[in-house]
Each structure stands twice: as C-alpha cells, then as structure tokens.
Scaffold this motif. Structure first.
Motif, PDB file in Angstrom:
ATOM      1  N   ARG A  33     -51.513   2.460  37.692  1.00 30.70           N
ATOM      2  CA  ARG A  33     -50.882   2.122  38.959  1.00 30.70           C
ATOM      3  C   ARG A  33     -50.029   3.260  39.499  1.00 30.70           C
ATOM      4  NH1 ARG A  33     -51.668  -2.759  42.024  1.00 30.70           N
ATOM      5  NH2 ARG A  33     -53.337  -3.696  40.818  1.00 30.70           N
ATOM      6  N   PHE A  34     -49.686   4.175  38.612  1.00 26.51           N
ATOM      7  CA  PHE A  34     -48.874   5.302  39.073  1.00 26.51           C
ATOM      8  C   PHE A  34     -48.967   6.436  38.075  1.00 26.51           C
ATOM      9  CE2 PHE A  34     -46.172   2.784  36.321  1.00 26.51           C
ATOM     10  CZ  PHE A  34     -45.455   3.723  35.591  1.00 26.51           C
ATOM     11  N   VAL A  35     -48.483   7.584  38.501  1.00 26.31           N
ATOM     12  CA  VAL A  35     -48.323   8.731  37.612  1.00 26.31           C
ATOM     13  C   VAL A  35     -46.845   9.063  37.624  1.00 26.31           C
ATOM     14  CG1 VAL A  35     -48.768  11.225  37.366  1.00 26.31           C
ATOM     15  CG2 VAL A  35     -50.657   9.668  37.923  1.00 26.31           C
ATOM     16  N   ALA A  36     -46.298   9.430  36.460  1.00 18.77           N
ATOM     17  CA  ALA A  36     -44.878   9.764  36.437  1.00 18.77           C
ATOM     18  C   ALA A  36     -44.662  11.041  35.634  1.00 18.77           C
ATOM     19  CB  ALA A  36     -44.069   8.619  35.818  1.00 18.77           C
ATOM     20  N   VAL A  37     -43.694  11.816  36.085  1.00 21.21           N
ATOM     21  CA  VAL A  37     -43.362  13.053  35.372  1.00 21.21           C
ATOM     22  C   VAL A  37     -41.896  13.021  34.984  1.00 21.21           C
ATOM     23  CG1 VAL A  37     -45.100  14.378  36.635  1.00 21.21           C
ATOM     24  CG2 VAL A  37     -42.731  14.350  37.448  1.00 21.21           C
ATOM     25  N   ALA A  38     -41.554  13.848  33.981  1.00 22.46           N
ATOM     26  CA  ALA A  38     -40.177  13.929  33.503  1.00 22.46           C
ATOM     27  C   ALA A  38     -39.299  14.591  34.558  1.00 22.46           C
ATOM     28  CB  ALA A  38     -40.132  14.730  32.199  1.00 22.46           C
ATOM     29  N   PRO A  39     -38.007  14.287  34.522  1.00 23.64           N
ATOM     30  CA  PRO A  39     -37.089  14.873  35.516  1.00 23.64           C
ATOM     31  C   PRO A  39     -37.072  16.403  35.479  1.00 23.64           C
ATOM     32  CG  PRO A  39     -36.018  13.073  34.356  1.00 23.64           C
ATOM     33  CD  PRO A  39     -37.318  13.309  33.671  1.00 23.64           C
ATOM     34  N   VAL A  50     -41.045  10.651  39.814  1.00 26.31           N
ATOM     35  CA  VAL A  50     -40.241  11.258  38.775  1.00 26.31           C
ATOM     36  C   VAL A  50     -39.518  10.087  38.113  1.00 26.31           C
ATOM     37  CG1 VAL A  50     -38.321  12.795  38.229  1.00 26.31           C
ATOM     38  CG2 VAL A  50     -39.921  13.387  40.063  1.00 26.31           C
ATOM     39  N   ALA A  51     -39.618   9.967  36.789  1.00 28.26           N
ATOM     40  CA  ALA A  51     -39.040   8.782  36.147  1.00 28.26           C
ATOM     41  C   ALA A  51     -38.128   9.190  34.998  1.00 28.26           C
ATOM     42  CB  ALA A  51     -40.151   7.868  35.635  1.00 28.26           C
ATOM     43  N   ASN A  52     -37.065   8.415  34.841  1.00 27.95           N
ATOM     44  CA  ASN A  52     -36.055   8.773  33.835  1.00 27.95           C
ATOM     45  C   ASN A  52     -36.513   8.514  32.401  1.00 27.95           C
ATOM     46  OD1 ASN A  52     -36.017   6.000  33.896  1.00 27.95           O
ATOM     47  ND2 ASN A  52     -33.774   5.817  33.922  1.00 27.95           N
ATOM     48  N   PHE A  53     -37.587   7.785  32.226  1.00 25.83           N
ATOM     49  CA  PHE A  53     -37.991   7.483  30.842  1.00 25.83           C
ATOM     50  C   PHE A  53     -39.116   8.384  30.342  1.00 25.83           C
ATOM     51  CE2 PHE A  53     -41.889   5.015  31.674  1.00 25.83           C
ATOM     52  CZ  PHE A  53     -41.736   4.699  33.020  1.00 25.83           C
ATOM     53  N   ILE A  54     -39.417   9.388  31.092  1.00 30.14           N
ATOM     54  CA  ILE A  54     -40.449  10.329  30.639  1.00 30.14           C
ATOM     55  C   ILE A  54     -39.762  11.558  30.039  1.00 30.14           C
ATOM     56  CG2 ILE A  54     -42.511  11.620  31.290  1.00 30.14           C
ATOM     57  CD1 ILE A  54     -42.681   8.595  31.796  1.00 30.14           C
ATOM     58  N   LEU A  55     -40.211  11.906  28.850  1.00 28.49           N
ATOM     59  CA  LEU A  55     -39.605  13.032  28.130  1.00 28.49           C
ATOM     60  C   LEU A  55     -40.441  14.282  28.311  1.00 28.49           C
ATOM     61  CD1 LEU A  55     -38.997  11.204  24.741  1.00 28.49           C
ATOM     62  CD2 LEU A  55     -37.354  11.532  26.598  1.00 28.49           C
TER      63      LEU A  55
END
Length: 874
Positions: free
Chosen positions: A261-267, A327-332
């Motif tokens: 549903r989405f793509v997320a990257v680390a901050p 950009v998501a806070n739970f991606i390391l």
RNA sequence: GCGGACGUGGCGAAACUGGUAGACGCACGAGACUUAAAAUCUUGCACUUUCGGGUAUGCGGGUUCGACUCCCGCCGUCCGCACCA
C-alpha cells in the motif's frame, strides 16, 4: 580421644605455601600428557573481589583440580581485564593516575584470590593494560588491517557534548549521558571497525557445532546475528524530485507484494534528505524523528509517524500501479536498505501506519480453508501460514511458493542492466566499532598524514605506549589534549603527522587473552602457534551470562581473524561453556525505608515466620526481596570477612553446595555455618579414623557385612562424584559427600565400643577416609591436605591421582524392586541382581504382598523393567 | 510485541534416556551429654487418615502399564531482544 578442632587460619596459609614451593599448579608447555584448559572469565580490577568471583573461581578450580588428578596437564591461568573507564573516573574523582589505581587494585585482588587457595598458574598472570600485552594487540590490529578485516568509516554514535566522548548504548539513560546528564546527540564520526559482518554467516552456522554451550547462549547469539533471507526489490520512481529514479527496498515477504500500500524510507535515507532540502516541513519532521530515535523505551509508546513525500513508486509487478512514498519514523537506515514496501495486512507496524493515514489494506494470505472473500483485516495483521489470495498469478500458492515465484520473476527482469529483484541474505549484526575517545585503553596504532593518508605504525615502533603525563581536568580525550604525544612524523614521507588518539574498545582486550595465556612470556609475537595449538580451544570456560553475546561473539570473531592472520589455527575458542548463576542475598530496610546491612540485622525465627530487628536499636527491620548483591542495596557480603572468620574452604564449599551452579545461589548465614560445621565434622571423623587405625590397615582376606557396606558407600560416592564433576553438578557432588560422611559416621559409631577395631572395619574405615578426602580435595583443598597428612598418605592430595572405583562394589548381589499395581506402588520383592524377566515375574506372582494387594483380581500383564521396577496390570 | 527458561515440603534442592517423588543440606521440634550454654550425638519432620489407606511435583486436559519428566491449553515468575521489514 578428643580431637583438636581444625584451624583453617593456621592450615590454609601453610598448605598454600607448600603448593607454591612445589610449583604444583605451574603448567609446562612441553608436558606431553594430554592437556585440559580450564578458564574462568578474568576479572576487571575494580578494587575487591566479590562473592560472584568466589563462586566462579571455586567452580573452575574444582574442574582444574579434578582434571589434574585425572592425569591431564591442566592449564588454569588468571589475569586482569585492566583497561576501562572506572580507572579514568577514579583519576578524576580521587586524583590518582589510572595506572596506579589499576595496579593497586590488582595487588589487592591478587592477594584475595590467593587466599582462596585456587590452583592457578600465577606464572602466567597478565594484565591487558601492560604494554607487554597490548603491543601484541596493536600488532594484530595492523595484521587485521592488512588482511582487510578492519575498516574506517563514518558511523552514528551517541555523543555526550559535555564529556566530549562517545557513549555506549547502555550508557545512555533516557536520552541523557549517564555521567553528565547532558542530552545525548547522534553524531556521525569516523570510526575504526572490525568487519565482524564478514563472518556473519559463519558465526551463525558454527553455533550448531558448539554442543557444549548452553542452548540459551547459542540462541541469544543467533538472534543477535539475526540472519534473514529476503529479496532486494527496486521500485522505479515516477519523478526525479529526489534526484534519483528508483528506491530499493529489502523484504523477507516478497510473496505479499500484491498487498503493498505504500513505500517508506528512513528519516536519514538519501531520498528523505533530498526532498527535505526544499521542504522545511519534512525537515522538521526528520528532526523530530532523530530526537525520539535514541531513547529506546520511547519506541514502545512512539506512534508510527509518516510524512508523504509526494513521490510515487511504481509497483514492480504492475507498471500501471503506483504507491505513495513516505518518510517514516519506524524505518531504520541501518537495516537492509533503509527502505521498505508496506504490506499492512500482514505486518502489524504497517497496519498501524495505514490505519493512521487511511491507506487501507488488502489481505493476500489467508489461512488454509478460509473463504478469501470473508477474510478481512482490521486491527490485527495476519502473519501466519496460508495460501495466496488477491494476488493474480500467485493465487492459490503457498507462501514459500509465492516467494520463490516473485523472486524468480523479478530476478529475470532487468532495468538499466540490473535485475529488478535480487535474493539477499541480510544480518542484524553490524560491524564492531572499536574506537573510543578515551585514555585508558589500547592505542590504535596508526598515523594520519595529510599527504599519505592513514599509515600503520611500523612494527619496529610498536608498542605505541600511552603517555604517563596526562591530565583529566578537561573533558574529552586526554590523549587528544596531550601537548606532544600525538605529534609524530609520518613513517612514510617523514612530514609532520598525527597519531590516532582513539583507543580500542576494551572488549578487544578480552577477545584474545585466552590465547595469550598459552605463552604469555613470548615477546616476538602475540602467540606461539605450538602453544596455541596445544592448549586451544579452552575445554571449559566459565563465567556469567551477561557476556553471552558481546564478549563471546567478539572472541569467536577474533579467533577467526587470528586464524586468517596466522596467529591461531582454529575457529572456535571455547569448546565448552558454562554460565553460572549470581550470588543473591536478602535485603533489609529500616523503618525509614533505608537499606540496612546484613551485619546489623538480627533474625528471630518462630515457627515458619522470620522477623528482623536492628542489632543495636532493636527496631523492627523489614525483610525484603532476595536480590543480586549490590552496594546500593547494602546486601553485600565481603569474601574477605568470610574467609577471615571461616576460612576459604568453608566459603568455597558453601558456594558449591545447595544450588545448581547455573542458578542463583542465596547467601545465608545459616548456610555458611552449616558449611563450617561440615568442615569440622569431616576433620573429626578423619582424625578419629587416623587415630584408631594408626593410618595403617591392610586388606584382610575376609570382609564382613558392615565393612562391605561401608566399602560400597565409599566406592559409590567415588563413582557418583566423578560423574557429577564431569557434568559440573557440584551441588550433587556435595550431596554425595554428605551421604558418604554419614555412612562413615555410622560405621565409626558402631565401632566406638570396641577397644580394638576388627581388621576389616579398620580397612574399610581407612579406605573411606582416604576416598572422602580425595572427593572433597577439589572443593576444599586445604582441609583435604590436612586430612591426607593425618591419614599418613604419601605426598600431597593435590598431586594424588583420582582413585578408581571398584566395579564389583558398585553392584549388589540382590536387589529390591518396587512392585506397582496399575502404576501405584503396592509391594516390594527382593530378587538376585541378575534375575531375568521370567524369574522376576515368578517371584512377583508368588509374593504374598502382591497377592494381598490383588484382592483376588486376575493379573493381565506384568511389565518388568530390569533393575528398576515391576508393574502389575490387572 | 517476539524469543527462551523455570514453577516439587517452612527453605535451597534431588530424582540420569518416562520407572519407589522429596536423596542431601538448611530451618524447626523432641531427647542425650552439661550446673548451664555452645559444640556434639540420637531422633522426628509433605499433607491427610477411621492407621487399611487416601492425596500430592503451578492449574486443566491428553498420551502411556506407568508422567516432576512427553504433548495441548491456561496461570505465574524470571531472563534476553525489541519498530530488523
């Protein structure tokens, strides 16, 4: 015939002197007997030994003394893990040089350990802070560097801006430095790393071969290494706003790609940074993420937060399908590629995220037999097994089949000459950062030259020694502040250059000391391959579980690195590992809530109730939880005090009795007193036997019943104690010794009336006394020497070989078998030991007790377990 | 949240690959020795009982001739990891 009390204060030092004079525990490298290497984790010289040390070293000493008696050339060394921060703290607080402080502590603790009577080879003693040790460590660092096992790269660290130093994760409490209380910053620093990740696979796989390690430790290491199999997938980006045309994600669930549903990257992902450059809002978001990033406890509560970059990523299996990029806070950033695709239906974190941002979800795996139409995910992601649904060409496949199919398709598809998907084994394990901005550690032997770059210190210039004249007035690294130390000429071009001022993590020091012990005198190289090959691996390593991961994992890596650079010839340093439990004690609190020391508490017992009172004031004391001994809770018992009042043997005996060695042991006054009583009791029995037999009693032709019974007890105890030492079941050894002691006491009592001992009894008593002396010798070595001497035995018990149990005495001619009726014990029968099943059955059928218990019912079946039990089924 | 370990008398525990549950120690009770105390020795000590026995290894099921031990489900305690994709 009163026997004088055994006086440990006199005897213990006496025997230690004898051992030392005869060099009983020094190990020769040219000994040709088979070797056995017993090692306890060496201590940090904090100032004084504690009960945990006593327990640890008592256990190791039992093994060492036992194996020595069994004819092995035992290596049992001791040293000091002597670099570390406490020495610098002492320097700051007490204005004493770290070296002085450390060596003074070593002197104190060496004396304490010696008073325990441990069978250590003190000629091999080493301290890691000594240049004669760390010069070799520097040599190996350079060899590792040459071998490509060392890296210099930037890394994120916890930086304490007040103390100007890097902090380890465990030194950061609630986001603040544990010492300064300053808010810790995440900084990017150039640091030295050992490339432990290159051995990730091997360190993982080799765990299976470490069969003499606790499962628990192996599992912890497995989890720490965190091997996972997955797929790298490249998602094309629709726009070039982030100055790149794709984002690469890592996933272990490529099967769920149609549920994306989405793509997320680390901050701190490059894409996030690129977009943030022109987007103040995103910049603020990233800043916020950094702040919550360190405080680990917050992670629990922290909400999943995201920021829509506006970018769209193209689904790798459908060019017409695009996904939002957050950009998501739970991606390391540190794990995988720092980017993921989110499949909310099958990952709880992703589900929490979409529920917050209203992105919805599509289940793509349903449990076998579920109706796909009715399978809906709302609050709880489904991560179980099942079959693919809503997934086009994957529908109906198992998860494994779908993973394989997706991997195959994406691998064969290329974009810009590279496959879109690529199988990848990933590890949680990261490279081992060894740079520390501290004084009291091993200097990293490199020189930075503006022209030549980073140059190793030439071998001839090793060791790079720590300067003595340092001050701890200023925060930061004293080596860096030193007026002259770091300024040197480049060894290559001769121009002015600078030394590396970082020192090594102290875990490096302890990663090879076990190898150094095999030839600690060697000056020309860290190890002598002959000695290393002779003694390593350590046959039995003993220490606390707190080192289950770091120290043991680092040592395993270091040994492999030493093998690669020729300093050792094996992969695994510790063949056998044992992790012992802690020493714990009751806690006491006064009415004001303050902790009270055990010495100030008087306990009154009435029935099953125990009440505490203050010794002086008589005020009631609350008896609290049993906890690990710690100064802050004042529930510490000092080994010195115990040894002074009871002797080392009592302390050792108590530490070994009662609790299984891998569990915590509760220190109690009663327990110590019980141990002290046993010391006297054993001495009394042995001394009395010595007196009554005159230390001489030959084996008579006839052995009567009573004498035979005692002989059996002796040899059975001998057999059992040997087996239990091999299993490290010291508490069971203690129990067997008590059982034998009781038997000796009974036999001695029975013979008390007789003015003259019967020859067979005299023989059995003397034999029993000698055996029990040998059995306790590994545990209470001083007392055992005293007994050995009293019995008129030749030489020292410390050099006597372990006696052999007589097989004939371990068996009985006839045995008593319990007889069960439908599983409940109803009778006993006595049969010859070698009776076969048929014979036993006949005896059982004929037994009156069995007939009575049957009450007329017919026997359906009789199960005979030879030598153990009979079960009659009706 | 994930992973693991453990749960047996008043207490620490033992019971080896499923075969007599509680060895051994501590604490406690009774007795002996002693003027007395300490020390020592003897003896008792899971619960219950109508003295035949019955009930007991955290709770509830199961497998088995037989379960502290193996399987399933709970409860509790402790430990490790913790947004690891």
């Amino acid at each position: 015939m009163a026997v004088e009390r055994y006086n440990p204060k006199e005897s213990e030092p006496k025997w230690r002197t004898v051992w030392e004079e005869r060099k009983l525990f020094e190990t020769r490298n040219d000994d040709t007997r088979p070797s056995y290497y017993v090692l306890e984790m060496f201590p940090y010289p904090s100032g004084r030994i504690h009960m945990g040390h006593v327990r640890n070293y008592a256990m190791g000493d039992v093994v060492a003394r036992y194996k020595r008696a069994k004819g092995f050339s035992v290596l049992h060394p001791m040293g000091w893990d002597a670099f570390g921060l406490p020495a610098e703290n002492a320097a700051k607080q007490k204005n004493v040089h770290p070296r002085e402080w450390t060596y003074a502590n070593i002197a104190t603790m060496r004396g304490q350990l010696k008073s325990m009577g441990l069978s250590l080879d003190w000629s091999r003693e080493l301290a890691t802070c000594d240049p004669s040790y760390y010069r070799h460590q520097q040599k190996m660092f350079l060899d590792f560097l040459k071998a490509g096992l060392v890296d210099r790269k930037t890394a994120k660290v916890n930086w304490d801006p007040v103390d100007e130093t890097v902090l380890a994760n465990e030194q950061v409490i609630d986001g603040r430095g544990w010492r300064s209380g300053a808010l810790v910053e995440i900084r990017e620093l150039t640091q030295w790393f050992f490339k432990i990740t290159e051995y990730g696979q091997e360190l993982n796989d080799a765990l299976d071969g470490l069969t003499r390690w606790p499962d628990k430790v192996r599992l912890m290491q497995k989890n720490w290494i965190g091997r996972s199999e997955g797929l790298l997938v490249r998602f094309a980006l629709e726009s070039n706003a982030a100055k790149q045309d794709e984002v690469e994600v890592y996933t272990t669930r490529p099967d769920t790609l149609f549920g994306a549903r989405f793509v997320a990257v680390a901050p701190d992902h490059p894409i996030a940074k690129a977009i943030a450059a022109n987007n103040p809002e995103l910049q603020a978001f990233i800043e916020e993420c950094k702040r919550t990033g360190t405080a680990q406890e917050n992670i629990d509560k922290a909400e999943k937060l995201g920021f829509d970059t506006g970018l769209r990523a193209v689904h790798p299996l459908d060019p017409n399908w695009t996904l939002p990029v957050y950009v998501a806070n739970f991606i390391l950033m540190e794990y995988g590629t720092g980017a993921i695709f989110g499949c909310p239906a099958h990952d709880q974190r992703d589900l929490d995220f979409v529920n917050k941002y209203g992105l919805g979800n599509t289940p793509v795996v349903a449990p076998e037999g579920t109706d796909p139409a009715g399978f809906v995910i709302t609050d709880t992601a489904y991560d179980g097994d099942g079959r693919m649904i809503n997934s086009r060409f994957l529908d109906g496949m198992t998860i494994a089949e779908a993973k394989e199919e997706v991997a195959r398709r994406l691998e064969s598809e290329t974009r810009g000459n590279r496959p879109v998907g690529q199988r990848k084994v990933n590890f949680r394990l990261r490279d081992w950062g060894v740079s520390r901005q501290r004084y009291w550690g091993c200097p990293i032997p490199v020189i930075h030259c503006s022209d030549c770059g980073t140059i190793p210190v030439p071998d001839a210039d090793l060791p790079v020694e720590l300067p003595d004249d340092v001050s701890f007035d200023k925060p930061g690294n004293p080596l860096d502040h030193h007026p002259s130390w770091k300024y040197v000429d480049c060894p290559q071009c001769g121009k002015p250059a600078r030394r590396e001022t970082d020192t090594m993590d102290t875990f490096v020091d302890s990663s090879w000391y076990f190898a150094r012990f095999t030839d600690p005198w060697r000056t020309e190289s860290p190890t002598d391959r002959k000695a290393v090959d002779r003694f390593l691996p350590v046959d039995q390593y003993i220490g606390g579980v707190e080192h289950a991961i770091l120290h043991l994992l680092y040592s395993r890596f270091f040994t492999r690195a030493m093998k690669k650079t020729g300093h050792a010839g094996l992969d695994e340093p510790f063949a056998g590992l044992f992790t012992q439990g802690m020493v714990v004690h009751e806690t006491y609190r006064g009415a004001d809530g303050g902790w009270v020391e055990p010495g100030d508490v008087r306990i009154e017992v009435s029935g099953n109730e125990r009440k505490g009172f203050h010794v002086e004031t008589g005020a009631p004391i609350e008896i609290g939880a049993i906890e690990k001994m710690s100064k802050s809770k004042k529930n510490v018992v000092d080994p010195d005090d115990i040894i002074a009042s009871y002797g080392a043997d009592t302390a050792r005996w108590f530490m070994l009795s009662d609790s299984p060695p891998d569990r915590d042991v509760i220190w109690t006054d009663e327990g110590v007193q019980g141990a002290a009583r046993f010391v006297q009791r054993l001495w009394r029995l042995v001394a009395e036997i010595a007196e009554r037999t005159g230390g001489k009693a030959g084996k008579p032709a006839e052995i009567g019943e009573a004498a035979l019974a005692l002989r059996k007890a002796s040899h059975r105890a001998l057999d059992a104690v040997g087996a239990d030492i091999e299993r490290l079941g010291f508490n069971r050894c203690v129990a067997h010794v008590y059982t034998l002691t009781n038997a000796i006491g009974k036999a001695l009592d029975a013979a008390a009336e007789k003015p003259e001992l019967d020859a067979d009894i005299a023989f059995a008593l003397l034999e029993a006394a000698a055996i029990v002396t040998q059995l306790v010798a590994p545990m209470m070595p001083h007392l055992a020497e005293e007994c050995w001497q009293a019995l008129g035995q030749a030489g020292l018990v410390g050099e006597a070989s372990w006696p052999q149990a007589e097989a004939s005495l371990l068996k009985d001619d006839s045995i008593t078998l319990p007889v069960q009726l439908n599983g409940k014990k109803r009778a006993e029968v006595t049969v010859p030991a070698d009776a076969d099943t048929m014979a036993v059955e006949a005896v059982v059928r004929a037994s009156e007790a069995v007939q009575r218990a049957l009450e007329g019912r017919a026997i359906r079946k009789i199960i005979v377990v030879p030598g153990r039990i009979v079960n009659v089924v009706v």
